[in-house]
Scaffold this motif. Structure first.
Motif, PDB file in Angstrom:
ATOM      1  N   PHE A 162      43.334 -18.017  -7.973  1.00 33.35           N
ATOM      2  CA  PHE A 162      43.878 -18.252  -9.317  1.00 33.35           C
ATOM      3  C   PHE A 162      44.329 -16.944  -9.952  1.00 33.35           C
ATOM      4  CE2 PHE A 162      43.016 -19.648 -13.878  1.00 33.35           C
ATOM      5  CZ  PHE A 162      44.167 -20.412 -13.960  1.00 33.35           C
ATOM      6  N   LEU A 163      43.595 -15.874  -9.695  1.00 30.01           N
ATOM      7  CA  LEU A 163      43.962 -14.562 -10.225  1.00 30.01           C
ATOM      8  C   LEU A 163      45.324 -14.138  -9.681  1.00 30.01           C
ATOM      9  CD1 LEU A 163      42.988 -12.159 -11.926  1.00 30.01           C
ATOM     10  CD2 LEU A 163      41.813 -11.300  -9.904  1.00 30.01           C
ATOM     11  N   ASP A 164      45.562 -14.347  -8.402  1.00 31.08           N
ATOM     12  CA  ASP A 164      46.875 -14.034  -7.823  1.00 31.08           C
ATOM     13  C   ASP A 164      47.970 -14.901  -8.448  1.00 31.08           C
ATOM     14  OD1 ASP A 164      45.701 -12.186  -6.151  1.00 31.08           O
ATOM     15  OD2 ASP A 164      45.524 -13.575  -4.455  1.00 31.08           O
ATOM     16  N   HIS A 170      52.831 -14.426 -14.628  1.00 32.59           N
ATOM     17  CA  HIS A 170      53.160 -13.486 -15.698  1.00 32.59           C
ATOM     18  C   HIS A 170      54.446 -12.737 -15.381  1.00 32.59           C
ATOM     19  CE1 HIS A 170      52.908  -9.699 -18.028  1.00 32.59           C
ATOM     20  NE2 HIS A 170      52.435 -10.502 -18.962  1.00 32.59           N
ATOM     21  N   ASP A 171      54.599 -12.301 -14.146  1.00 33.58           N
ATOM     22  CA  ASP A 171      55.812 -11.581 -13.760  1.00 33.58           C
ATOM     23  C   ASP A 171      57.040 -12.489 -13.831  1.00 33.58           C
ATOM     24  OD1 ASP A 171      54.292  -9.348 -13.330  1.00 33.58           O
ATOM     25  OD2 ASP A 171      54.158  -9.617 -11.155  1.00 33.58           O
ATOM     26  N   GLU A 172      56.898 -13.722 -13.348  1.00 32.37           N
ATOM     27  CA  GLU A 172      58.030 -14.654 -13.332  1.00 32.37           C
ATOM     28  C   GLU A 172      58.482 -15.028 -14.736  1.00 32.37           C
ATOM     29  OE1 GLU A 172      56.553 -17.972 -11.192  1.00 32.37           O
ATOM     30  OE2 GLU A 172      56.414 -16.913  -9.266  1.00 32.37           O
ATOM     31  N   PRO A 221      56.686 -18.583 -30.350  1.00 32.27           N
ATOM     32  CA  PRO A 221      55.280 -18.312 -30.702  1.00 32.27           C
ATOM     33  C   PRO A 221      54.307 -18.912 -29.693  1.00 32.27           C
ATOM     34  CG  PRO A 221      56.515 -18.963 -32.645  1.00 32.27           C
ATOM     35  CD  PRO A 221      57.411 -19.226 -31.470  1.00 32.27           C
ATOM     36  N   ALA A 222      54.574 -20.142 -29.255  1.00 34.46           N
ATOM     37  CA  ALA A 222      53.689 -20.781 -28.281  1.00 34.46           C
ATOM     38  C   ALA A 222      53.736 -20.048 -26.948  1.00 34.46           C
ATOM     39  CB  ALA A 222      54.072 -22.249 -28.099  1.00 34.46           C
ATOM     40  N   LEU A 223      54.939 -19.606 -26.534  1.00 33.35           N
ATOM     41  CA  LEU A 223      55.061 -18.864 -25.284  1.00 33.35           C
ATOM     42  C   LEU A 223      54.337 -17.527 -25.377  1.00 33.35           C
ATOM     43  CD1 LEU A 223      56.245 -18.524 -22.457  1.00 33.35           C
ATOM     44  CD2 LEU A 223      58.351 -17.645 -23.514  1.00 33.35           C
ATOM     45  N   HIS A 224      54.454 -16.862 -26.522  1.00 30.15           N
ATOM     46  CA  HIS A 224      53.770 -15.581 -26.717  1.00 30.15           C
ATOM     47  C   HIS A 224      52.257 -15.765 -26.637  1.00 30.15           C
ATOM     48  CE1 HIS A 224      51.968 -12.293 -29.115  1.00 30.15           C
ATOM     49  NE2 HIS A 224      52.938 -11.567 -28.608  1.00 30.15           N
ATOM     50  N   ASP A 225      51.732 -16.787 -27.315  1.00 32.07           N
ATOM     51  CA  ASP A 225      50.293 -17.053 -27.277  1.00 32.07           C
ATOM     52  C   ASP A 225      49.843 -17.425 -25.868  1.00 32.07           C
ATOM     53  OD1 ASP A 225      50.116 -16.548 -29.960  1.00 32.07           O
ATOM     54  OD2 ASP A 225      50.063 -18.640 -30.578  1.00 32.07           O
ATOM     55  N   PHE A 226      50.684 -18.196 -25.167  1.00 28.71           N
ATOM     56  CA  PHE A 226      50.362 -18.589 -23.797  1.00 28.71           C
ATOM     57  C   PHE A 226      50.232 -17.354 -22.900  1.00 28.71           C
ATOM     58  CE2 PHE A 226      52.078 -19.333 -19.520  1.00 28.71           C
ATOM     59  CZ  PHE A 226      51.155 -20.253 -19.038  1.00 28.71           C
ATOM     60  N   LEU A 227      51.190 -16.447 -22.982  1.00 29.60           N
ATOM     61  CA  LEU A 227      51.156 -15.256 -22.132  1.00 29.60           C
ATOM     62  C   LEU A 227      49.990 -14.334 -22.512  1.00 29.60           C
ATOM     63  CD1 LEU A 227      54.979 -14.494 -21.848  1.00 29.60           C
ATOM     64  CD2 LEU A 227      53.473 -15.434 -20.081  1.00 29.60           C
ATOM     65  N   LEU A 230      47.007 -15.941 -21.050  1.00 28.48           N
ATOM     66  CA  LEU A 230      47.063 -15.757 -19.597  1.00 28.48           C
ATOM     67  C   LEU A 230      46.504 -14.392 -19.216  1.00 28.48           C
ATOM     68  CD1 LEU A 230      50.038 -16.664 -17.276  1.00 28.48           C
ATOM     69  CD2 LEU A 230      48.932 -14.445 -17.089  1.00 28.48           C
ATOM     70  N   MET A 231      46.919 -13.347 -19.936  1.00 23.87           N
ATOM     71  CA  MET A 231      46.454 -12.006 -19.595  1.00 23.87           C
ATOM     72  C   MET A 231      44.964 -11.826 -19.925  1.00 23.87           C
ATOM     73  SD  MET A 231      48.862 -10.703 -18.025  1.00 23.87           S
ATOM     74  CE  MET A 231      48.174  -9.068 -17.806  1.00 23.87           C
ATOM     75  N   ALA A 232      44.511 -12.443 -21.016  1.00 21.65           N
ATOM     76  CA  ALA A 232      43.087 -12.359 -21.353  1.00 21.65           C
ATOM     77  C   ALA A 232      42.245 -13.070 -20.294  1.00 21.65           C
ATOM     78  CB  ALA A 232      42.842 -12.979 -22.737  1.00 21.65           C
ATOM     79  N   THR A 233      42.749 -14.208 -19.806  1.00 21.08           N
ATOM     80  CA  THR A 233      42.058 -14.951 -18.752  1.00 21.08           C
ATOM     81  C   THR A 233      42.063 -14.138 -17.465  1.00 21.08           C
ATOM     82  OG1 THR A 233      42.724 -17.045 -19.748  1.00 21.08           O
ATOM     83  CG2 THR A 233      42.016 -17.103 -17.446  1.00 21.08           C
TER      84      THR A 233
END
Length: 241
Positions: A162-164, A170-172, A221-227, A230-233
């Motif tokens: 999942f980490l990979d 995130h890159d895509e 805003p939703a995409l920003h919060d999602f990313l 994602l990085m916090a996870t």
């Protein structure tokens, strides 16, 4: 019991629409004790006015209120694409919930349905399911993941994979894909989140998917919060593997 959201510089904003004074007071105090900012409303017209002016993280709407109930409010919001809270996830509350009524409300677009009177634990679990602004300790639900996977070795292996996956995603998504591709990818990601206990990221994926499906003109805003989630996870996973 799930970890409670903790106070921070950016507390989740919850709109609580409830015409019964006692219920509204109890729910407002309960939400504040769980780490939320609360805007209380006594009727549907006031709730709509607040949604027109403010961007909330979650709406909790009683089904029967003066001027507009939960279903009327959500229908109006989904058509008002220029309003800040038009695609905000919404929870319906009612003292009379049958299985048929529950299904009808979910089909109408509610992410959850709560029967009143409700206990603090029920409200807390609802927030954990649908608020992305969870405390770092609740980014990963180890207990739920272990129940799904069966043992700790399997969970560790799945979380490494999942980490990979999160690194690639995130890159895509520095340049978001088409709406169709985004919806399909978010659907698959939510399944992975379930296996790995990534509750906050699953909630953000659901929020972003809903906004995309509704054809929102302002998904940034939703995409920003999602990313961000994602990085916090990803950071939480990296610390465990």
């Amino acid at each position: 019991m799930a970890h409670r959201p903790q106070a921070s510089s950016t507390l989740p904003r919850v709109l609580l629409a409830e015409d019964d004074t006692t219920s509204r007071h109890f729910l407002a105090e309960a939400l504040r004790s769980l780490g939320c900012q609360v805007q209380g409303c006594a009727d549907g017209a006031e709730a709509l006015a607040q949604c027109e002016r403010h961007d909330f993280d979650l709406l909790i709407l009683d089904c029967r209120m003066p001027h507009a109930g939960a279903e009327q409010i959500i229908s109006h919001l989904r058509d008002a694409t220029h309003w800040p809270s038009h695609a905000c996830p919404a929870v319906a509350t009612s003292a009379d919930i049958t299985p048929e009524r529950d299904r009808a409300l979910r089909d109408h677009g509610f992410v959850d349905v709560l029967q009143k009177p409700l206990a603090l634990d029920e409200l807390e679990n609802c927030l954990q399911r649908h608020l992305a602004h969870a405390a770092p300790s609740s980014l990963l639900d180890d207990e739920a993941a272990l129940l799904t996977c069966g043992n700790a070795d399997t969970l560790r292996a799945l979380r490494r994979l999942f980490l990979d996956e999160l690194d690639r995603l995130h890159d895509e998504w520095q340049r978001p894909p088409s709406p169709e591709a985004m919806i399909e990818r978010l659907h698959r990601l939510k399944a992975s989140c379930g296996f790995c206990g990534a509750r906050a990221l699953a909630a953000q994926a659901q929020r972003l998917r809903q906004q995309t499906e509704l054809g929102s003109q302002t998904i940034e805003p939703a995409l920003h919060d999602f990313l961000d989630t994602l990085m916090a996870t990803r950071k939480a996973l990296a610390e465990q593997t």
